[in-house]
Design an enzyme around this catalytic site. Structure first.
Site, PDB file in Angstrom:
ATOM      1  N   LYS A 128       0.849  -1.204   0.000  1.00 11.63           N
ATOM      2  CA  LYS A 128       0.000   0.000   0.000  1.00 11.63           C
ATOM      3  C   LYS A 128       0.880   1.249   0.000  1.00 11.63           C
ATOM      4  CE  LYS A 128      -3.654  -2.573   2.216  1.00 11.63           C
ATOM      5  NZ  LYS A 128      -4.235  -3.068   3.464  1.00 11.63           N
TER       6      LYS A 128
ATOM      7  N   GLN B 268      -4.960  -2.018   9.533  1.00 13.41           N
ATOM      8  CA  GLN B 268      -4.576  -3.270   8.878  1.00 13.41           C
ATOM      9  C   GLN B 268      -5.137  -4.447   9.676  1.00 13.41           C
ATOM     10  OE1 GLN B 268      -3.014  -3.600   5.835  1.00 13.41           O
ATOM     11  NE2 GLN B 268      -3.502  -5.750   6.107  1.00 13.41           N
TER      12      GLN B 268
ATOM     13  N   ASP C  64     -11.508   1.858   3.786  1.00 18.99           N
ATOM     14  CA  ASP C  64     -11.768   0.440   3.528  1.00 18.99           C
ATOM     15  C   ASP C  64     -13.262   0.187   3.291  1.00 18.99           C
ATOM     16  OD1 ASP C  64      -9.591  -1.242   3.356  1.00 18.99           O
ATOM     17  OD2 ASP C  64      -9.299  -1.357   5.525  1.00 18.99           O
TER      18      ASP C  64
END
Ligand code: NAD
Length: 288
Positions: free
Chosen positions: A51, A95, A118
């Protein structure tokens, strides 16, 4: 058979975003994503690094907060609250997975839905289910972009999704419904799966089981989207579909690696840029 090239489309999208970000910067907006990593899981570190590289390419600034594996829920909540009120941060990404002593749903609930790049916050999940604009989870969004790129119209088609996770199976089912597909969702408790997969015009597989889908389970001409990321007996990355066995029976198929994976990262970049522009959460109802 046509191979669906996720790398190519992901590169195209990132290139467009790179130009958009440089324009935003000229107008004083510097998109920033902050990633929170709890613990030292090897795979998570690798994903975070991927990322980071994408952010660097697109021009998104990346903040990184690392907490030890014993960090408490309260500590994590404090970090998120601080990022929520930091105007220089447009996107917050936690994460996953989190260590077992932390309630992931409680944590996701704390993120400002406008910064939830997300798309896992209940507000964004709700908007997705009722067809309102909001942040769309990256992997399902990437799958829809791949289908669109290859002119695969799902309207009225039998779309079978294997897997019902909150990250892939459920949101992709919602996105397919938005486009008026006829959606069947299978999971570990589904009986006689091959009877259902044989009806699929489009088959989306996200289970984490290498070789789950074999040629005898599909009909000729099916479109196969393989989301799985696994390691085979030779320690090579592979999907949930027996690619070699299925490729000549399918009309379109995604490879693993190089299919859905790169699109997930490209969509994360897109969500960050949208968040920086304040475009993501208008909430208008757009789909029936
Ligand atoms: P998960 O473990 O949360 O969910 C797996 C789902 O598959 C469950 O709903 C379960 O019921 C179902 N399932 C498991 N075994 C099955 C079986 N034998 N038959 C039918 N259904 C079965 O997983 P997830 O987070 O949705 O991820 C699934 C896979 O996709 C994993 O391999 C993961 O690494 C991969 N993944 C890839 C990307 C990407 O960017 N390509 C993103 C997210 C997840």
């Amino acid at each position: 058979m046509i191979l669906i090239d996720g790398n190519e489309l992901a590169d195209e999208i990132k290139e467009k975003l790179r130009i958009e970000v440089s324009e935003l910067k000229q107008n004083g907006i510097h998109p920033k994503l902050t990633v929170i990593l709890v613990g030292d899981d090897f795979a998570s570190k690798k994903y975070v690094n991927n990322k980071k590289m994408a952010c660097e390419y697109v021009g998104i600034e990346q903040g990184m907060i690392e907490l030890g594996v014993n960090a408490t829920e309260e500590e994590l909540i404090m970090v998120i609250r601080k990022l929520n009120s930091d105007e220089s941060v447009h996107g917050i990404l936690i994460q996953l997975p989190l260590p077992k002593h932390i309630d992931v749903y409680k944590i996701i609930n704390i993120i400002n839905p406008n910064k939830d790049v997300d798309g896992f916050h209940p507000e964004n999940v709700g908007k997705l289910s009722i067809g309102c604009e909001g942040v769309i989870p990256c992997t399902p969004n990437g799958i829809m972009k791949l289908l669109e790129k290859y002119d695969i119209d799902v309207r009225g088609k039998n779309c079978v999704v294997i897997g019902k996770s909150d990250i892939v199976g459920k949101p992709i089912s919602m996105l397919l419904l938005r486009e008026s597909a006829t959606v069947t969702v299978c999971h570990i408790e589904t009986r006689d799966i091959s009877n259902i997969t044989k009806q699929a015009d489009v088959l989306i597989v996200a289970t984490g089981n290498p070789g789950l889908i074999t040629a005898d389970m599909i009909k000729p001409g099916v479109v196969i989207i393989d989301v799985g990321i696994n390691r085979n007996e030779y320690d090579e990355v592979c999907g949930d579909v027996d690619f070699e066995g299925c490729k000549n029976k399918a009309s379109y198929i995604t490879p693993v690696p190089g299919g859905v994976g790169p699109m997930t990262i490209a969509m994360l970049m897109e969500n960050c840029v949208k968040a920086a522009r304040g475009l993501e959460n208008k909430g208008e109802k757009k789909y029936v």
